[in-house]
Design an enzyme around this catalytic site. Structure first.
Site, short mmCIF file in Angstrom:
data_model
loop_
_atom_site.label_atom_id
_atom_site.label_comp_id
_atom_site.label_asym_id
_atom_site.label_seq_id
_atom_site.Cartn_x
_atom_site.Cartn_y
_atom_site.Cartn_z
N CYS A 1 0.81 -1.22 0.00
CA CYS A 1 0.00 0.00 0.00
C CYS A 1 0.85 1.27 0.00
O CYS A 1 0.32 2.37 -0.20
CB CYS A 1 -0.97 0.01 1.18
SG CYS A 1 -0.22 -0.41 2.75
N HIS B 1 -9.33 3.84 1.03
CA HIS B 1 -7.92 3.48 0.88
C HIS B 1 -7.73 2.55 -0.32
O HIS B 1 -7.70 1.33 -0.16
CB HIS B 1 -7.44 2.82 2.17
CG HIS B 1 -6.02 2.36 2.17
ND1 HIS B 1 -5.05 2.90 1.34
CD2 HIS B 1 -5.38 1.39 2.90
CE1 HIS B 1 -3.90 2.29 1.57
NE2 HIS B 1 -4.08 1.37 2.50
#
Length: 381
Positions: A86, A338
């Site tokens: 991420c 996200h």
């Protein structure tokens, strides 16, 4: 050594997993951003040295190269796709800034893209045609050796327990995030970082995960995801679809073009932490970054810290001795979502548009037990 500046950074609105953007492949999510960039800086598009994009759960290949070609950029421009989980989008921007510094190029497009909705399923390949067992599906790739690779929820609970972050504090922080995002959407602040999309004839210009009327009381009523836990769907981010990119160039070139403002890249750090406490990665990353630059935390007036879970954000805030007023001043990923690799570019776009700071940091905790952080200085001619 040359100096690198970020002069433009935008993102799409983020869609929920299985939501409004579920039919769009990563290349299609990037297309409106490339188009907006070409309209804003047509004079530099043929001078781009490379396109650097993060992508984690895509279907393979080189998303950066394919997306730039589909957007109509010059076929002489190469593309590279990075995977630091991420943290990939932020790492791509760091990579591009360093390339400018070492004179490997003058103009780069960098960022990230993710479609969790379109991510392919992965199954274990049979070792023999005679295997009779049912296919084994992998929910995700392993990030660390067995026994050191908790789920994201388990890791968030580990952080909450290790750093004594209460359920109440996590819920209060989540409510703050939704409240701030709603406020700064309504006053037009966040709109400056967004390139709207048209989906089935309708304008899509706001993050789909946002709940503007969410209250602490409603958050308190949610059940923990794990037995006797503190992490809930309310004080965690969602899985999302979206993209974000930035235009990075040599400062001398920006000055010659008459560009008046942007962000000057100062330095960046990527480091590792205990994989079972992966969300705490921003703490050593930011600490090392400040030490290298001979700065104190008091010198930093804006910090964009990715909100994967309230527990890890609050633990990072406490360990770094941050004032809450400096952190995610317009809210964060618990409200906006996200989309993995796109999130780092979103942090950079937020910093670029955020007023009233001199030194700013974007930082993320990363799957597998890592953290990265990048330091910018506000730049004006």
């Amino acid at each position: 050594m040359k100096e690198a500046v970020v002069i433009w950074a935008k993102r799409t609105p983020f869609g929920k997993y299985g939501g409004a953007l579920r039919h769009l492949e990563p290349e299609a999510l990037l297309l409106p951003l490339f188009q907006n960039l070409k309209q804003t800086f047509p004079e530099v598009m043929d001078q781009v040295d490379d396109v650097v994009l993060g992508n984690v759960v895509g279907n393979g290949g080189n998303v950066a190269r394919k997306s730039l070609l589909e957007a109509g950029l010059n076929h002489r421009i190469p593309g590279i796709t990075l995977d630091r989980q991420c943290g990939s989008g932020l790492e791509s921007i760091i990579y591009a800034c360093r390339m400018v510094q070492c004179e490997a190029g003058k103009v780069f497009i960098a960022g990230g893209v993710e479609s969790t909705s379109r991510a392919p399923w992965k199954i274990k390949r049979p070792q023999s045609v005679y295997e009779m067992q049912l296919p084994q599906f992998f929910e995700r790739a392993s990030f660390a050796p067995e026994g050191q690779d908790p789920s994201m929820i388990e890791a968030a609970e580990n952080v909450a327990q290790h750093y004594n972050i209460s359920r109440n504090d996590q819920d209060l922080f989540a409510a703050r995030s939704h409240r701030l995002v709603a406020t700064h959407f309504n006053n037009g602040d966040i709109n400056r970082e967004i390139v709207p999309l048209t989906i089935k004839g309708a304008l899509f210009d706001r993050d789909e995960s946002l709940k503007p009327n969410l209250t602490e009381a409603r958050l308190h009523r949610l059940r923990p995801i794990l037995p006797n836990g503190t992490v809930t769907v309310g004080n965690s981010c969602m899985k999302n679809d979206g993209a974000g990119i930035a235009l990075i160039m040599e400062k001398e070139m920006a000055v010659a073009m008459g560009i008046k403002w942007g962000m000057l890249y100062r330095d960046a750090v990527t480091t590792g932490v205990d994989p079972t406490l992966l969300g705490i990665g921003p703490v050593p990353a930011v600490s090392q970054l400040l030490k290298r630059q001979k700065l104190n935390i008091e010198d930093i007036s804006a910090i964009e810290l990715n909100e994967a879970f309230s527990s890890q954000v609050l633990a990072s805030i406490n360990e770094l001795h941050l004032g809450l007023d400096k952190v995610n001043q317009w809210g964060g990923a618990i409200a906006t979502g996200h989309p993995y690799s796109a999130s780092g570019a979103a942090l950079v776009a937020r910093l670029l548009n955020l007023p009233n700071w001199q030194y700013g940091i974007a930082t993320m905790g990363i799957g597998g037990g890592m953290g990265n952080a990048v330091l910018f200085e506000k730049w004006r001619q």
